[in-house]
Scaffold this active site. Structure first.
Site, short mmCIF file in Angstrom:
data_model
loop_
_atom_site.label_atom_id
_atom_site.label_comp_id
_atom_site.label_asym_id
_atom_site.label_seq_id
_atom_site.Cartn_x
_atom_site.Cartn_y
_atom_site.Cartn_z
N SER A 70 -59.57 -18.84 -68.30
CA SER A 70 -59.96 -18.47 -66.80
C SER A 70 -59.21 -17.65 -66.44
O SER A 70 -60.23 -16.85 -65.49
CB SER A 70 -58.96 -20.03 -65.83
N ASP B 56 -52.38 -15.99 -56.34
CA ASP B 56 -51.49 -17.35 -56.36
C ASP B 56 -50.22 -17.95 -57.55
O ASP B 56 -50.29 -18.29 -57.61
CB ASP B 56 -52.70 -18.41 -56.92
N HIS C 259 -52.87 -16.16 -61.31
CA HIS C 259 -54.39 -15.43 -61.70
C HIS C 259 -54.89 -14.10 -60.42
O HIS C 259 -54.05 -13.88 -59.37
CB HIS C 259 -55.49 -16.62 -60.70
#
Length: 239
Positions: free
Chosen positions: A19, A192, A195
């Site tokens: 991600s 967070d 990320h």
């Protein structure tokens, strides 16, 4: 008979990861920043897969290489491999990949990339970033899931990857776990706890671009500048 290699004017910078790579084409993302830097010289290709581990990527890479015609086109100027954040999850998460298996997978990924034409000298490995544990715990609480990362555990994966890059004699290794934490405000780089924030994306883009400077060939922009084209006779087929 093997397919003939197709030479391409547009060389590619190939981003392979989870991600942290998939999100890199979002507004202000590090991949998008590379696209801006290399516009009209290199195509930046995003092959990021949210939630994937090195085990998952190693499994799909042969098919991915075929779909992206890596061996046929032979146009990969550099590949950035950024995996490990999901491998390093704790035992509460079934995706967990032990450190030794992570290194086995990363070695396999490197070998497969070399097999399809992305030689070792064009591979840049990036370690998983540090974990801002308080932020990540708060994120997990809002998602109603169990806290599954620790900064100390992730460091083991970053250190092991550094050892592999030395063994393989790769020209570039970006230890984000170390370099981020060298900054006083490093937790602000993670929105967070894992990320990247805008500040984190800027930091990563600078680190990756610096590594690529030693790998990418020096080439001019593809096709001539507008001012050099004859408006009455724009012969560009051999440009």
């Amino acid at each position: 008979m093997a397919d003939a290699v197709q030479q391409s004017r547009w060389q590619r910078v190939y981003l392979l990861g989870d991600s942290l790579t998939q999100q890199s084409f979002s507004v202000g993302g590090w991949g998008g920043r590379l696209m801006e830097k290399y516009q009209r010289r290199f195509d930046v290709v995003n092959r990021g897969f949210s939630g994937y581990t090195s085990k998952y990527v190693a499994a799909i890479l042969p098919r991915l290489a075929r779909e992206d015609q890596l061996m046929l086109r032979r146009d990969i100027a550099a590949v950035v491999i950024w995996l490990g954040a999901n491998d390093a999850v704790l035992d509460v998460d079934k995706r967990r990949v032990p450190v030794n298996q992570y290194i086995f997978n990363m070695r396999a990924i490197s070998a497969e990339l070399a097999r399809v034409g992305c030689d070792l000298h064009r591979q840049v490995f990036v370690s998983p970033p540090p974990v801002a544990e308080a932020k990540w715990a708060a994120h997990c609480e809002t998602q109603e899931c169990t806290m599954n990362l620790s900064n100390d555990n992730t460091k083991k994966y970053a250190d092991a990857l550094g050892g592999l890059t030395q063994e393989l004699k790769l020209p570039s290794f970006i230890n984000l776990h170390e370099s981020m934490q060298a900054e006083e405000d490093w937790e602000e780089m993670l929105n967070d706890g894992l990320h990247l924030s805008p500040k984190g994306n800027e930091f990563v883009a600078e680190k990756v671009a610096s590594a690529l400077e030693n790998i990418l060939p020096l080439i001019d922009e593809c096709y001539p500048p507008c001012g050099e084209i004859d408006p009455e006779n724009p012969k560009l087929e051999d440009a």
